[in-house]
Design a protein around this motif. Sequence first.
Motif, short mmCIF file in Angstrom:
data_model
loop_
_atom_site.label_atom_id
_atom_site.label_comp_id
_atom_site.label_asym_id
_atom_site.label_seq_id
_atom_site.Cartn_x
_atom_site.Cartn_y
_atom_site.Cartn_z
N TYR A 98 0.83 -1.20 0.00
CA TYR A 98 0.00 0.00 0.00
C TYR A 98 0.86 1.24 0.00
O TYR A 98 2.03 1.24 0.40
CB TYR A 98 -0.96 0.00 1.19
N PHE A 99 0.26 2.32 -0.48
CA PHE A 99 0.87 3.64 -0.40
C PHE A 99 -0.25 4.66 -0.34
O PHE A 99 -1.38 4.41 -0.74
CB PHE A 99 1.83 3.91 -1.57
N TYR A 100 0.08 5.83 0.19
CA TYR A 100 -0.89 6.91 0.32
C TYR A 100 -0.83 7.76 -0.93
O TYR A 100 0.24 8.12 -1.40
CB TYR A 100 -0.60 7.74 1.57
N GLY A 101 -1.98 8.06 -1.48
CA GLY A 101 -2.05 8.85 -2.70
C GLY A 101 -2.25 7.98 -3.92
O GLY A 101 -2.62 6.81 -3.83
N VAL A 102 -1.97 8.57 -5.08
CA VAL A 102 -2.07 7.84 -6.34
C VAL A 102 -0.69 7.81 -6.98
O VAL A 102 0.14 8.67 -6.75
CB VAL A 102 -3.10 8.49 -7.29
N ASN A 103 -0.45 6.81 -7.78
CA ASN A 103 0.84 6.64 -8.43
C ASN A 103 0.74 7.19 -9.84
O ASN A 103 0.11 6.61 -10.71
CB ASN A 103 1.21 5.15 -8.45
N ASP A 104 1.36 8.33 -10.06
CA ASP A 104 1.38 8.90 -11.40
C ASP A 104 2.81 9.36 -11.71
O ASP A 104 3.73 9.16 -10.92
CB ASP A 104 0.38 10.05 -11.53
N ALA A 105 2.99 9.97 -12.86
CA ALA A 105 4.33 10.38 -13.30
C ALA A 105 4.91 11.49 -12.42
O ALA A 105 6.14 11.64 -12.33
CB ALA A 105 4.28 10.84 -14.75
N ARG A 106 4.08 12.25 -11.74
CA ARG A 106 4.56 13.39 -10.93
C ARG A 106 5.06 12.96 -9.55
O ARG A 106 5.86 13.64 -8.94
CB ARG A 106 3.44 14.41 -10.75
N SER A 107 4.57 11.85 -9.03
CA SER A 107 4.92 11.47 -7.66
C SER A 107 5.61 10.12 -7.63
O SER A 107 5.43 9.29 -8.51
CB SER A 107 3.65 11.42 -6.81
N GLN A 108 6.40 9.91 -6.60
CA GLN A 108 7.05 8.62 -6.35
C GLN A 108 6.66 8.19 -4.94
O GLN A 108 7.31 8.55 -3.97
CB GLN A 108 8.56 8.75 -6.49
N PRO A 109 5.56 7.40 -4.79
CA PRO A 109 5.08 7.06 -3.45
C PRO A 109 5.99 6.05 -2.77
O PRO A 109 6.73 5.31 -3.41
CB PRO A 109 3.71 6.45 -3.72
N GLU A 110 5.90 6.04 -1.43
CA GLU A 110 6.66 5.08 -0.62
C GLU A 110 5.77 3.86 -0.40
O GLU A 110 4.67 3.96 0.14
CB GLU A 110 7.03 5.71 0.71
N LEU A 111 6.27 2.70 -0.80
CA LEU A 111 5.50 1.47 -0.74
C LEU A 111 5.72 0.77 0.60
O LEU A 111 6.84 0.61 1.05
CB LEU A 111 5.92 0.54 -1.89
N HIS A 112 4.62 0.36 1.23
CA HIS A 112 4.64 -0.39 2.49
C HIS A 112 3.97 -1.74 2.25
O HIS A 112 3.21 -1.90 1.31
CB HIS A 112 3.89 0.36 3.59
N THR A 113 4.23 -2.70 3.14
CA THR A 113 3.64 -4.03 3.00
C THR A 113 3.01 -4.45 4.33
O THR A 113 3.57 -4.21 5.39
CB THR A 113 4.71 -5.06 2.60
#
Length: 183
Positions: A98-113
């Motif tokens: 999971y990550f908070y937010g949406v995954n698009d070209a502008r952001s690099q989310p931090e992935l958790h498990t």
Amino acid sequence: MSTNIFHLNQLTNMAEIQPSASAAKDGKPRARKVGFRLDMTPMVDLAFLLLTFFMLTTTFSKPTVMTLNMPKPDEHSSEIPASKALTLILGKHNQVHYFYGVNDARSQPELHTTSFASEGLRQLLLDRQHRKPGSVVLIKPTNEASYQNLVDALDEMSITNQKKYALVDLDRTDRELLKQNGL
């Protein structure tokens, strides 16, 4: 009167012993062989009565149904603000990334498990609901996720009383995020 006699005759004929006399050729009397005939008709009737009784008095399992609300065909998909989104990626080995937010070209989310345990996904959803009421949960199953994983995720949405959640296809940016994290 004749029906009573018929029933009486039937009851006496249920089990009858038919003696047969046999004499030896040398004139010595032998033991009598007794033939026995048992009428199984009443037993069959009783079996069917019991079967009918238990079929009528038992309760069958009720099907469990989950309501699924689909958007109307004429509505366009609305953009979800990144601040209100929580994205769940259902992976292999019963893991939830999971990550908070949406995954698009502008952001690099931090992935958790996390896992599907009550202290895993359920606690995550309850914490998110408490911190950001009105958030939207995006559920994205991978090809390695099982059907049971998807059902468990939908059950957690129901248990934690999530108002808005959606099943979304896994896109290219999500696959790249999983590769970057070695998953």
